[in-house]
Scaffold this motif. Structure first.
Motif, PDB file in Angstrom:
ATOM      1  N   ILE A 128       0.848  -1.190   0.000  1.00  0.00           N
ATOM      2  CA  ILE A 128       0.000   0.000   0.000  1.00  0.00           C
ATOM      3  C   ILE A 128       0.883   1.238   0.000  1.00  0.00           C
ATOM      4  O   ILE A 128       1.780   1.374   0.844  1.00  0.00           O
ATOM      5  CB  ILE A 128      -0.934   0.009   1.221  1.00  0.00           C
ATOM      6  N   ASP A 129       0.625   2.128  -0.955  1.00  0.00           N
ATOM      7  CA  ASP A 129       1.402   3.362  -1.032  1.00  0.00           C
ATOM      8  C   ASP A 129       0.550   4.498  -0.486  1.00  0.00           C
ATOM      9  O   ASP A 129      -0.520   4.782  -1.010  1.00  0.00           O
ATOM     10  CB  ASP A 129       1.793   3.637  -2.480  1.00  0.00           C
ATOM     11  N   LEU A 130       1.039   5.122   0.573  1.00  0.00           N
ATOM     12  CA  LEU A 130       0.232   6.174   1.191  1.00  0.00           C
ATOM     13  C   LEU A 130       0.482   7.542   0.555  1.00  0.00           C
ATOM     14  O   LEU A 130      -0.153   8.520   0.926  1.00  0.00           O
ATOM     15  CB  LEU A 130       0.532   6.245   2.685  1.00  0.00           C
ATOM     16  N   ALA A 131       1.412   7.598  -0.429  1.00  0.00           N
ATOM     17  CA  ALA A 131       1.777   8.892  -0.987  1.00  0.00           C
ATOM     18  C   ALA A 131       0.576   9.609  -1.604  1.00  0.00           C
ATOM     19  O   ALA A 131       0.525  10.837  -1.624  1.00  0.00           O
ATOM     20  CB  ALA A 131       2.868   8.711  -2.036  1.00  0.00           C
ATOM     21  N   ARG A 132      -0.403   8.836  -2.099  1.00  0.00           N
ATOM     22  CA  ARG A 132      -1.504   9.468  -2.813  1.00  0.00           C
ATOM     23  C   ARG A 132      -2.368  10.360  -1.915  1.00  0.00           C
ATOM     24  O   ARG A 132      -3.102  11.203  -2.393  1.00  0.00           O
ATOM     25  CB  ARG A 132      -2.376   8.414  -3.481  1.00  0.00           C
ATOM     26  N   TYR A 133      -2.274  10.189  -0.589  1.00  0.00           N
ATOM     27  CA  TYR A 133      -3.055  11.066   0.292  1.00  0.00           C
ATOM     28  C   TYR A 133      -2.374  12.407   0.495  1.00  0.00           C
ATOM     29  O   TYR A 133      -2.989  13.352   0.951  1.00  0.00           O
ATOM     30  CB  TYR A 133      -3.233  10.406   1.660  1.00  0.00           C
ATOM     31  N   GLU A 134      -1.074  12.468   0.173  1.00  0.00           N
ATOM     32  CA  GLU A 134      -0.318  13.599   0.687  1.00  0.00           C
ATOM     33  C   GLU A 134      -0.541  14.915  -0.042  1.00  0.00           C
ATOM     34  O   GLU A 134      -0.368  15.964   0.549  1.00  0.00           O
ATOM     35  CB  GLU A 134       1.175  13.245   0.712  1.00  0.00           C
TER      36      GLU A 134
END
Lengths: 334, 232
Positions: free
Chosen positions: B162-168
């Motif tokens: 899971i890549d959390l970068a997309r929320y940033e």
């Protein structure tokens, strides 16, 4: 109202990344003591974040991510003590004899069934010699009718090693089948034990009628006691599974079967080294006249008694548990 | 999300692990078997340099040697799975590629004993041919466990990347479910078919309350949604 998801991620993500890096380092064993306590603190914070995410951010990838992170760290922190050689020792000094004692009733039942089958086989063939046609396997019947015992015959034609492998695989097959049929509520195990008893009894009786009865007795003298014990223990383990299906007690039937199955599998695996040992004895010691029969009988008697003495009394009261050497005496357990 | 494996931690938070389904398990198995088959082929051709026609040569061996070879193959297969699962923390080659992992039913790493049991019972699950016992058990069981897993007390869970970068990049304060939907659309935009890009984009724009021209292209929709998320 919880803080917006992007702010939450932005605020907490550095700590999560740090925890992930530490987990990788932990697996390769590169963490210092201070770092381990940091890991502990980070894990507790991540747990708190997970609780927040469960209530405020349900259904998001952040929740999935935290679930996974916490599960990995949880598994790394609350890991059971290393299960290497020490646990093998503990298993044989403590666990295996205890499990056998706990399922002793079922082993006795298995022994009873085997013995009952044996008596039925003996009596049938002595009263009706024709019964041997049905009860004794065809290839053995031929050999017996020629006045040989198949073990002498086999020794003449094949190497003892080959015998050991063949007989060992046969033992394994009987034990595994009688164990695995436990999942038929024990009915299959009962059948396998009875039918094996009948064919052993019938074969012995047929040998006596062919005039080679003493040969079969001296052949089985060395390995018989331990081998029959192992078959009874494995059969008992199978019946233990079957018992959970019939009488689960206060638990649900599924839970009871699972618990009993775990005990039964441990018993079966515990028997493996003894199966190998007895296969070697059966292949090298038992056949032929190389060892005199009093020696074989003594070895059989001694090994059988030693096995059961160990199973019924181990661990001895003087044994202080697996970690006695490293724990202060006040914390030792028995 | 399906009902996963609930693990109660001492921190009083229940961790919920996603259970691996039948498809990924079967796929991982096929990969492992393919790998072992390839190793067998290499062995066969390697041997054929030394012996002409290894199969007939093996049949000509004494029954002892043949028994030992059969036992050796069986033990070898058993050791392959057990060893890899123990040293790679519950993963074989196939499981690693499919991102699934064996854990004990309390979520802890698989032990030598439980891995040995579940891989020994692979033989029973395979009976009589091509895994029917295991497949039926997996279909019936809620957590897709085969017989070996049931006896060993293990479960297969998914190991998601899971890549959390997309929320940033998001700076807007919209509802969590809308945010999840929109960011997930944006991060997966390139993987969609062109028709799906447009169809989902239109629905999403309507849901988020973005006014779009009826003739808008997929890329315009994506940019509009992205702009919507970055409104302070």
């Amino acid at each position: 109202m919880a803080e917006p998801l992007p702010a939450f991620v932005a605020r907490r993500r550095p700590d999560w990344t740090r925890l992930e890096t530490m987990l990788t380092q932990l697996r390769s064993g590169k963490l210092t003591l201070t770092e381990v306590s940091t890991l502990d603190a980070l894990y507790r914070q991540a747990s708190a974040d997970l609780a927040v995410a469960q209530s405020a951010y349900a259904g998001t990838d952040v929740l999935r991510f935290l679930n996974q992170l916490c599960a990995r760290t949880y598994a790394a922190i609350y890991r059971p003590r290393g299960d290497r050689l020490e646990s093998v020792r503990t298993f044989y000094l403590q666990t295996f004899p205890r499990l056998v004692r706990e399922t002793l009733q079922m082993t006795q039942l298995a022994a009873g069934l085997l013995f009952f089958g044996l008596v039925v086989g003996l009596v049938t063939v002595f009263l009706h010699p024709d019964g041997a046609v049905v009860l004794v396997p065809a290839q053995l019947r031929q050999i017996i009718s020629r006045g040989e015992v198949w073990t002498d015959f086999a020794l003449n034609n094949a190497t003892p090693t080959e015998m050991a492998v063949t007989i060992f695989l046969n033992n394994v097959r009987v034990m595994i089948v009688s164990f695995a049929f436990g999942v038929t509520a024990g009915i299959g195990t009962v059948f396998v034990l009875l039918s094996n008893g009948v064919s052993i009894g019938a074969t012995v009786a047929a040998c006596f009628q062919a005039g080679v009865g003493l040969n079969i007795l001296t052949f089985t003298a060395a390995h018989g006691p331990v081998e029959l014990s192992l078959i009874c223990i494995a059969g008992g383990a199978g019946l233990h599974i079957g018992r959970a299906m019939i009488d689960p007690g206060e638990r649900s039937r599924g839970t009871a079967v699972r618990e009993h199955a775990q005990v039964a599998v441990q018993i079966l695996l515990g028997c493996v080294p003894f199966m190998i040992a007895i296969g070697i004895v059966e292949g090298f010691v038992s056949p032929g006249p190389f060892f005199p029969w009093p020696l074989k009988a003594a070895a059989g008697l001694f090994s059988g008694l030693a096995l059961w003495r160990w199973l019924l009394t181990s661990p001895s009261p003087s044994w202080r548990g697996p970690y006695a050497a490293v724990l202060p005496s006040s914390e030792r357990t028995i | 999300m399906n009902e996963g494996l609930q693990v109660a931690t001492p921190e009083r938070v229940a961790v919920d692990l996603p259970i691996a389904g039948l498809g990924s398990r079967a796929m991982a198995y096929v990969i492992d078997v393919g790998l072992l088959g390839a190793a067998g082929l290499v062995l066969y051709f390697g041997l054929s340099f030394a012996v002409t026609d290894p199969v007939n040569a093996a049949l000509a061996l004494s029954s002892l040697a043949r028994t030992l070879i059969a036992v050796g193959v069986f033990v070898g297969l058993w050791v392959y799975w057990t060893l890899l699962e123990v040293i790679w923390n519950g993963q074989s080659v196939g499981k690693r590629l499919l991102r699934i992992r064996v854990v004990k039913s309390d979520g802890s790493p698989v032990t030598v004993f439980s891995s040995a049991v579940r891989n020994l019972l692979r033989v029973v699950d395979f009976l009589p041919a091509c895994y029917p016992v295991g497949l039926i058990t997996m279909l019936v069981d809620k957590r897709h466990r085969r017989l070996g897993d049931l006896l060993a007390g293990t479960v297969l869970v998914r190991d998601e990347q899971i890549d959390l970068a997309r929320y940033e990049q998001v700076t807007s304060t919209i509802a969590v479910n809308q945010l999840e939907l929109a960011t997930s659309y944006l991060s997966r935009f390139e993987q969609f078919e062109p028709a799906a890009q447009l169809r989902i984009g239109l629905k999403l724009a309507a849901k988020l309350g973005i006014s779009t021209a009826p003739s808008a292209t997929a890329v315009e929709l994506r940019d509009a949604i992205r702009a919507h998320l970055q409104v302070p």
